[in-house]
Enzyme design. Structure first.
Site, PDB file in Angstrom:
ATOM      1  N   LYS A  88       0.845  -1.201   0.000  1.00  0.00           N
ATOM      2  CA  LYS A  88       0.000   0.000   0.000  1.00  0.00           C
ATOM      3  C   LYS A  88       0.876   1.245   0.000  1.00  0.00           C
ATOM      4  O   LYS A  88       1.472   1.604   1.013  1.00  0.00           O
ATOM      5  CB  LYS A  88      -0.947   0.050   1.198  1.00  0.00           C
ATOM      6  CG  LYS A  88      -2.070   1.058   0.908  1.00  0.00           C
ATOM      7  CD  LYS A  88      -2.647   1.762   2.097  1.00  0.00           C
ATOM      8  CE  LYS A  88      -1.843   2.878   2.649  1.00  0.00           C
ATOM      9  NZ  LYS A  88      -1.752   4.079   1.786  1.00  0.00           N
ATOM     10  N   GLY A 101       6.618   5.202   8.368  1.00  0.00           N
ATOM     11  CA  GLY A 101       5.820   6.427   8.375  1.00  0.00           C
ATOM     12  C   GLY A 101       5.894   7.100   9.729  1.00  0.00           C
ATOM     13  O   GLY A 101       6.892   6.955  10.444  1.00  0.00           O
ATOM     14  N   SER A 102       4.838   7.793  10.104  1.00  0.00           N
ATOM     15  CA  SER A 102       4.855   8.564  11.357  1.00  0.00           C
ATOM     16  C   SER A 102       4.680   7.671  12.581  1.00  0.00           C
ATOM     17  O   SER A 102       4.073   6.601  12.506  1.00  0.00           O
ATOM     18  CB  SER A 102       3.741   9.601  11.333  1.00  0.00           C
ATOM     19  OG  SER A 102       2.483   8.955  11.279  1.00  0.00           O
ATOM     20  N   GLY A 105       2.238   4.537  13.388  1.00  0.00           N
ATOM     21  CA  GLY A 105       2.887   3.313  13.870  1.00  0.00           C
ATOM     22  C   GLY A 105       2.188   2.764  15.107  1.00  0.00           C
ATOM     23  O   GLY A 105       1.944   1.557  15.226  1.00  0.00           O
ATOM     24  N   GLU A 155       9.105   1.532  11.206  1.00  0.00           N
ATOM     25  CA  GLU A 155      10.187   2.518  11.093  1.00  0.00           C
ATOM     26  C   GLU A 155       9.504   3.880  11.138  1.00  0.00           C
ATOM     27  O   GLU A 155       8.820   4.262  10.201  1.00  0.00           O
ATOM     28  CB  GLU A 155      10.967   2.294   9.797  1.00  0.00           C
ATOM     29  CG  GLU A 155      12.361   2.897   9.841  1.00  0.00           C
ATOM     30  CD  GLU A 155      12.378   4.364   9.498  1.00  0.00           C
ATOM     31  OE1 GLU A 155      12.035   5.194  10.366  1.00  0.00           O
ATOM     32  OE2 GLU A 155      12.722   4.679   8.355  1.00  0.00           O
ATOM     33  N   CYS A 201      13.746  10.384   7.305  1.00  0.00           N
ATOM     34  CA  CYS A 201      13.542   9.897   8.679  1.00  0.00           C
ATOM     35  C   CYS A 201      14.776  10.130   9.534  1.00  0.00           C
ATOM     36  O   CYS A 201      14.674  10.416  10.715  1.00  0.00           O
ATOM     37  CB  CYS A 201      13.151   8.435   8.662  1.00  0.00           C
ATOM     38  SG  CYS A 201      14.264   7.402   7.719  1.00  0.00           S
ATOM     39  N   GLU A 240       8.983  15.800  15.142  1.00  0.00           N
ATOM     40  CA  GLU A 240       9.529  15.624  13.798  1.00  0.00           C
ATOM     41  C   GLU A 240       8.822  16.576  12.841  1.00  0.00           C
ATOM     42  O   GLU A 240       7.621  16.472  12.635  1.00  0.00           O
ATOM     43  CB  GLU A 240       9.336  14.170  13.341  1.00  0.00           C
ATOM     44  CG  GLU A 240       9.989  13.888  12.014  1.00  0.00           C
ATOM     45  CD  GLU A 240       9.860  12.426  11.591  1.00  0.00           C
ATOM     46  OE1 GLU A 240       8.744  11.899  11.608  1.00  0.00           O
ATOM     47  OE2 GLU A 240      10.893  11.826  11.239  1.00  0.00           O
TER      48      GLU A 240
END
Ligand code: NAI
Ligand code: MG
Length: 501
Positions: free
Chosen positions: A192, A245-246, A250, A268, A303, A402
């Site tokens: 996806k 992703g974020s 997550g 991650e 990241c 972030e």
């Protein structure tokens, strides 16, 4: 792939481009069962690229059923490692053959520069896929040192139906990092892509089919997070979700696993990485260049971005001044121009988020040393100026959250102990750097900083032979290296009683 990019080569590739738009299940492209689509916008100019299939829960059920059936059939999952190797190496070859097209698709989709996609993302993806192709007929299983009259085989099996949910900052590469190890180990996979970057993921399906991957082993479901991603991660017949992703999402994925079938989750989830510069470092000018690149490269949408500059007070003034100067060479420009350093920010939401953080930083009392502006508005696209904040305190939002944009927060320290405390005062733990000539200090800092990757006198050395991933809320599990295989394999212990007659 042509050796070097010229404007003519790029223009020709753009002219010949056709943008894929449909989901891919069981070896075929099609629309959603519901016929739903979403608008795919290019951040280069804010214009519509195409309407892309918006995969719904009905499509998710269909894709999972196909992936399950294919997995259980053994057509791929029980095929010889040498066979899987052949197909994956062929896939790598096809990525190379179509490299220019893939680079153009990613640039169009997310606005990163053609120089980045062509010279870094595409070759990096090819290398990664090839490496996993090559490794699979060289890994052995184990036999345990059990008592003489028994035999215990420790074997690795593919986990089953894997879902990879990937972000938009390196569309092809983040997909490749999961696709290579997940497929070569014999799993069936549903990819996806992020809603901002569906194009290369969809195209990948065709290339895998051409490489000889059996139908149903690789499926692609373009769509969003809350509908498509959630339905996949909650599905009771999915065995593993590999996510990049974020942190916010997550955590949701972990929740979905708990609410459904306790599927394995690999995460991650980004970082707020400290870049610690001691006054006894060597060659300040080089460090400035590397540090600026480590936050402004890829528009800061990385990241492992070196977003916190933690610099010893005696050299702070000089360092910040030099970084500001360096940042002027890194202004955003036309992503199609091979000489542009920065391209566009992925979308309006992300642009507003970045600018919001900059406003917040000002309100919290940090000083803008340079930047702080939205740029190139006349293009219709989304561009941001490289921005440096001075006088940042580590408890400010711009030092804790972030931003995922070209914004650097500079914080000072006096002693190594204080530097360490600031470096570790974060919920993240993805990467960190230490610059010093003192080998003792370098080693001690490297041991005590809580992060998955530590760079000593460099930033962002990277190789696919080395694991990448995070401590703390930067994630669970690792991408790259043979450790990545652990996400996609499970251990089986088989006990055999040896009757000694
Ligand atoms: P995101 O975490 O929402 O998106 C990443 C992927 O997760 C996309 O494919 C998205 O469709 C999917 N997703 C979103 N919500 C989901 C859900 N409820 N269930 C299942 N899948 C879901 O990231 P977004 O919104 O694009 O960016 C927001 C922030 O995330 C960025 O500003 C950055 O801080 C961080 N980020 C970190 C990345 C990294 O490399 N670690 C990559 C992209 C974003
Ligand atoms: Mg897009």
């Amino acid at each position: 792939m042509p050796e070097a990019l010229t404007k003519e080569i790029i223009e020709k590739a753009k002219k010949n481009l056709s943008c894929p738009s449909q989901l891919f299940i069981d070896g075929k492209y099609s629309n959603s069962i519901t016929e739903k689509t979403f608008d795919n916008i290019s951040p280069i100019d804010g214009k519509l690229i195409n309407k892309v299939t918006f995969s719904q829960p009905e499509d998710v059920n269909k894709a999972v059923a196909v992936a399950r059936k294919t997995f259980e059939s053994g057509v791929w999952s029980r095929s010889a490692p040498a066979h899987r190797k052949k197909v994956i190496l062929k896939f790598a070859e096809l990525l190379k053959k179509n490299g220019l097209e893939l680079a153009v698709l990613d640039t169009l989709d997310v606005g990163k520069t053609i120089n980045d996609t062509y010279t870094a993302d595409v070759p990096g993806s090819i290398k990664n896929v090839r490496w996993y192709g090559e490794i699979i007929d060289k890994v052995y299983d184990d036999i345990a040192p059990t008592p003489y009259n028994s035999l215990a085989l420790i074997t690795k099996e593919p986990i089953g139906v894997v879902v990879a949910i990937v972000p938009w900052n390196y569309p092809l590469m983040m997909a490749a990092w999961k696709v290579g190890p997940a497929l070569v180990t014999g799993n069936s996979l549903i990819l996806k892509p992020a809603e901002q970057s569906p194009l290369t993921a969809i195209r990948m399906a065709e290339l895998l089919a051409e490489a000889g991957l059996p139908e149903g082993v690789f499926n692609v479901l373009p769509g969003d997070g809350p509908i498509t991603g959630k339905a996949l991660a909650l599905h009771n017949d999915v065995d593993c979700v590999a996510f990049t992703g974020s942190g916010e999402v997550g955590k949701k994925i972990l929740g979905y696993s708990g609410q459904s079938n306790m599927k394995r989750v690999q995460l991650e989830c980004g970082g707020k990485s400290p870049n610690v510069i001691f006054a006894d470092c060597e060659n300040l000018d080089t460090i400035v260049k590397v540090s600026a690149k480590a936050i402004f490269g890829n528009q800061g949408e990385v990241c492992t971005a070196a977003s916190r500059l933690i610099v010893q007070d005696s050299i702070k003034e000089e360092f910040v001044e030099k970084v500001v100067k360096e940042s002027k060479k890194m202004m955003p420009g036309d992503p199609w121009d091979p000489s542009s350093f920065m391209g566009a920010i992925v979308d309006k939401t992300q642009l507003d988020k970045i600018h919001g953080y900059v406003e917040q930083g000002k309100n919290e009392g940090a000083k803008v040393a340079t930047g702080g502006n939205i740029m190139l508005k006349n293009t219709g696209g989304y561009y941001y100026e490289p921005t440096v904040f001075d006088n940042v305190k580590n408890n400010m939002k711009i030092a804790q959250e972030e931003i995922f944009g070209p914004v650097l927060s500079s914080i000072t320290f006096k002693s190594a102990e204080e530097a360490l405390k600031i470096a570790n005062d974060t919920s993240y733990g993805l990467a960190a750097a230490v610059w010093t000539r003192d080998i003792n200090k370098a080693h001690l800092m490297a041991k005590r900083i809580k992060a998955g990757s530590i760079f000593v006198n460099n930033y962002d050395e990277a190789d696919l032979t080395v694991p990448a991933g995070g401590f703390k809320q930067s994630g669970i599990g690792r991408d790259n290296s043979y450790h990545a295989l652990d996400t996609y394999l499970q251990l089986k212990s088989t006990w055999i009683k040896l009757a000694d007659k």
